[in-house]
Design an enzyme around this catalytic site. Structure first.
Site, PDB file in Angstrom:
ATOM      1  N   GLU A 167      -5.802   7.622  -1.801  1.00  0.00           N
ATOM      2  CA  GLU A 167      -5.593   6.329  -1.305  1.00  0.00           C
ATOM      3  C   GLU A 167      -6.125   5.363  -2.448  1.00  0.00           C
ATOM      4  OE1 GLU A 167      -4.254   5.675   1.482  1.00  0.00           O
ATOM      5  OE2 GLU A 167      -4.245   7.728   2.330  1.00  0.00           O
ATOM      6  N   TYR A 202     -11.296   6.819   2.750  1.00  0.00           N
ATOM      7  CA  TYR A 202     -10.501   5.381   2.891  1.00  0.00           C
ATOM      8  C   TYR A 202     -11.566   4.534   2.218  1.00  0.00           C
ATOM      9  CZ  TYR A 202      -6.410   7.024   5.553  1.00  0.00           C
ATOM     10  OH  TYR A 202      -5.274   7.243   5.993  1.00  0.00           O
ATOM     11  N   HIS A 250       3.123   6.774  -6.944  1.00  0.00           N
ATOM     12  CA  HIS A 250       2.063   7.850  -7.179  1.00  0.00           C
ATOM     13  C   HIS A 250       3.102   9.216  -7.161  1.00  0.00           C
ATOM     14  CE1 HIS A 250      -2.311   9.507  -6.969  1.00  0.00           C
ATOM     15  NE2 HIS A 250      -1.672   9.969  -8.038  1.00  0.00           N
ATOM     16  N   HIS A 292       2.006   4.856  -2.982  1.00  0.00           N
ATOM     17  CA  HIS A 292       1.920   6.256  -2.703  1.00  0.00           C
ATOM     18  C   HIS A 292       3.290   6.610  -3.122  1.00  0.00           C
ATOM     19  CE1 HIS A 292      -1.747   6.771  -0.509  1.00  0.00           C
ATOM     20  NE2 HIS A 292      -1.561   6.114   0.706  1.00  0.00           N
ATOM     21  N   HIS A 343       0.772  -1.388   0.046  1.00  0.00           N
ATOM     22  CA  HIS A 343      -0.020  -0.009   0.034  1.00  0.00           C
ATOM     23  C   HIS A 343       0.915   1.400  -0.009  1.00  0.00           C
ATOM     24  CE1 HIS A 343      -3.694   2.477   1.286  1.00  0.00           C
ATOM     25  NE2 HIS A 343      -2.467   3.131   1.831  1.00  0.00           N
ATOM     26  N   GLU A 344       1.811   1.310   0.854  1.00  0.00           N
ATOM     27  CA  GLU A 344       2.711   2.691   0.860  1.00  0.00           C
ATOM     28  C   GLU A 344       3.430   2.704  -0.250  1.00  0.00           C
ATOM     29  OE1 GLU A 344       1.966   4.653   3.170  1.00  0.00           O
ATOM     30  OE2 GLU A 344       0.826   3.522   4.329  1.00  0.00           O
TER      31      GLU A 344
END
Length: 673
Positions: A493, A606, A471, A468, A464-465
């Site tokens: 998110e 979220y 991105h 980011h 998940h992180e």
């Protein structure tokens, strides 16, 4: 992944080693230059894009990186003096930003350009968006108000910034701890105790357990004794009592500011610029999800209650109900007992190094990139930090850098996040500023007998992180303003949530999940059990998200400044999550960092974005193949590269080829649409 340092990359490397004096000097220089640019803009007799809008945006291009670095160090530096200086820097820079957005003379120049159709129509789409965003930001900061009201609003903004910094710092430095015997920690694996600090209490040697995630989560998930879980829950929920007053004051100030700007509530003010647009849309979404999820939760609660009753009977203890400290434990027990899924068994196949390697390999292929690890990187804030160069897959074009800081330590930010440090932009001479991102996490450390081993949830967090990170890295923009920091909060998110799905794909898991001792890949049967157990507790787990969202709306979509932030938290949590709270006073809202960390009236994002992430995954990646590089490039081009230079709904529709729906999400959690 290769290991080297290129001459091109070395020229872009940032220096994170700053003394308190250097931090102070940097802040002074940024503010001085910013005021100089603003004064020049305000003095324009005939404002145009080139003499008004471009200089303001170019200032962010040229000074935004130093701005981010000096603020970042409070979350990562090992030197308390540096952390303190960084915190002071954030306060000074936040105050300057507020002052900048309250300059009526600068706004008049910006407004002049915005109101000139002949000037705006000749601009590129990105430049037009820049003009529109700047004008709206000034207006939302009260520049259409009378001078006295503008000044008052500026003071409110400054105070809110100070409160936010204090709230976050209190959480980072206000860790709680409890002491337990080995017997009281029954259920925890042997590696939990290796290297763990001990203290003497009442003549007995006990283990120190803190509220940092690598301690808190295993204990609340695996400790068999309810009293142990309860004690840890109470330690966590009685931290940072001063934050209750801080949040209470912030609620009052936010409402006052919203009313001054013509909005009924703070939520109405915030949502005006988000995808959802109105509080009514958010509340309808949350209430619909709550109703749907309760169908699942009814069945899940019945199973959990039967299990706890049986456990209590076997222990000769009275059953008194289901409590907050039972949530993690029994949702995990359902998976272990019903599907024979053991987190302790699973983590043997998720050594940190292999998971990181595998995740980066997958992202390389998916996004047509190449990552190069930099050995012994210079100018980093801690020896554990890993640094990577990012290149196009061809190896010809440099893209950016990212850093991984994965393990807990004293004074470090104690959750998981990504900090955009340098954003993609074009300099005045036409050269490129390459993006930089830092991932901070608190994964379990290696022990004397084993490497760092991740629970599957930890692996999901890593994926998940990293979403980011990429991105930020993949955004391509002329202006730094359109970076990850500016993406609409109810979409930001979605890309990362979409990438969590890779951790559930058997084909993908086999690429990196291998036993830390034998190197044997994770067994097919274990993967099948993990996937089968994936949606166990989906009703209750998602209801917790609904609770956080509804709490956020309860304290921000109100016309009363007297809403009790803690009483509301306690009441809504019991009502929505359907687990009882403690009989003694607690203040869980004091560590709900999102409420003072930029997610005020935005926590719904979220789940809202999860709906979009499920649609992207099911409609494109599952359909085309999760390793399809063509789909990966579509994703990179339409979702990541635009940053915030386009409305997120446009990005979604271009990638999906249609408007998004919630069908995939509803199906994913086991409900019928």
């Amino acid at each position: 992944m290769a290991t080297r340092v290129s001459h091109l990359a070395k020229g872009t490397v940032l220096n994170f080693i700053r003394s308190p004096a250097e931090i102070k000097t940097t802040v002074g220089a940024i503010i001085a230059q910013g005021k100089k640019v603003q004064d020049a803009v305000a003095a324009q007799s005939a404002p145009t894009f080139q003499n008004t809008i471009a200089p303001l945006a170019r200032f962010e291009n040229e000074h935004g990186t130093d701005w981010e670095v000096v603020q970042f160090l409070q979350n990562a530096s090992t030197d308390k003096a540096v952390r303190d200086a960084s915190s002071e820097a954030e306060q000074a820079l936040s105050a300057f930003k507020i002052e900048s957005m309250m300059r009526a003379d600068v706004y008049r120049a910006v407004r002049s350009v915005f109101s000139n159709p002949a000037e705006v129509q000749q601009l590129s789409a990105e430049d037009r968006t820049l003009v529109e965003k700047l004008e709206k930001e000034f207006r939302r900061n009260g520049l259409a108000l009378e001078e006295q009201q503008r000044e008052k609003l500026g003071e409110i903004r400054k105070r809110l910034s100070e409160l936010s910094i204090k709230f976050s710092r209190n959480i980072s430095e206000g860790d709680g701890k409890a002491l337990f015997t080995r017997e009281e920690l029954e259920g925890l694996s042997d590696d939990f105790f290796e290297g763990r600090a001990t203290e003497i209490e009442d003549g007995i040697t006990k283990f120190v357990v803190t509220t940092k995630y690598p301690d808190l989560v295993p204990v609340t998930t695996s400790a068999k004794r309810e009293e142990t879980r309860k004690r840890m829950s109470l330690v966590q929920e009685t931290r940072c009592p001063e934050n209750v007053g801080i949040l209470q004051e912030a609620i009052k100030l936010r409402l006052e500011a919203a009313e001054m700007l013509g909005y009924k509530t703070h939520a109405e003010f915030v949502l005006d610029q988000n995808m959802a647009k109105t509080p009514e849309t958010v509340l309808a979404f949350e209430n619909d999800m709550r109703q749907r999820l309760n169908v699942l939760a009814d069945h899940e609660l019945k199973e959990i209650e039967e299990m706890k009753r049986a456990d209590k009977k076997a222990a000769g203890e009275e059953y008194t109900g289901l409590y907050n400290w039972d949530f993690r434990y029994y949702t995990n027990q359902i998976k272990e007992r019903k599907h024979n899924v053991s987190e302790e068994e699973i983590k043997q196949y998720f050594p940190m190094q292999e998971v990181t390697r595998g995740a980066l390999d997958i992202y390389q292929r998916m996004l047509s990139l190449k990552f190069v690890k930099v050995e012994n990187p210079e100018s980093v804030w801690h020896p554990d930090v890993e640094m990577y160069e990012v290149w196009e897959a061809s190896g010809e074009n440099f893209v950016g850098h990212f850093y991984l800081d994965l393990y807990p330590r004293e004074g470090k930010y104690n959750h998981a996040c990504v900090c955009p440090i340098r954003s993609s932009s074009t300099t005045a001479d036409g050269s490129t500023e390459f993006p930089v991102a830092v991932m901070l996490a608190n994964f379990p450390k290696p022990t004397p007998s084993a490497p760092a081993l991740l629970k599957h949830d930890d692996a999901v967090t890593l994926f998940h992180e990293l979403g980011h990170v990429f991105h930020q890295i993949c955004t391509k923009s002329k202006w730094a303003k359109f970076s990850l920091n500016d993406v609409q909060i109810d979409f930001v998110e979605a890309p990362s949530q979409m990438l969590e799905n890779w951790c559930w794909e058997p084909k993908i898991l086999r690429q990196f999940a291998a036993h830390y001792k034998t190197g044997e890949p994770i067994p097919d049967k274990l993967v099948e059990k993990m996937v089968a157990a994936k949606n166990e507790g989906a009703g209750l787990i998602n209801l917790r998200q609904v609770f956080f969202s509804m709490y956020d709306m309860a304290i921000h979509n109100t016309t009363s400044a007297d809403v009790d932030v803690e009483e509301t938290y306690t009441k809504l949590r019991e009502d929505i999550t359907r687990f009882l709270g403690a009989s003694q006073p607690t203040w869980g809202a004091a560590t709900f960092g999102h409420m003072m960390g930029g997610y005020d009236a935005g926590y719904y994002g979220y789940m809202w974005s999860k709906v979009f992430s499920s649609d992207m995954y099911a409609s494109r990646f599952l359909k085309d193949g999760v390793t399809n590089t063509s789909t990966g490039m579509d994703y990179r081009r339409e979702i990541l590269e635009p940053g915030s230079s386009r409305d997120a709904m446009i990005n979604l529709e271009k990638f999906l080829g249609r408007k998004p729906t919630n069908t995939a999400f509803i199906k994913e959690i086991g409900l019928s649409a």
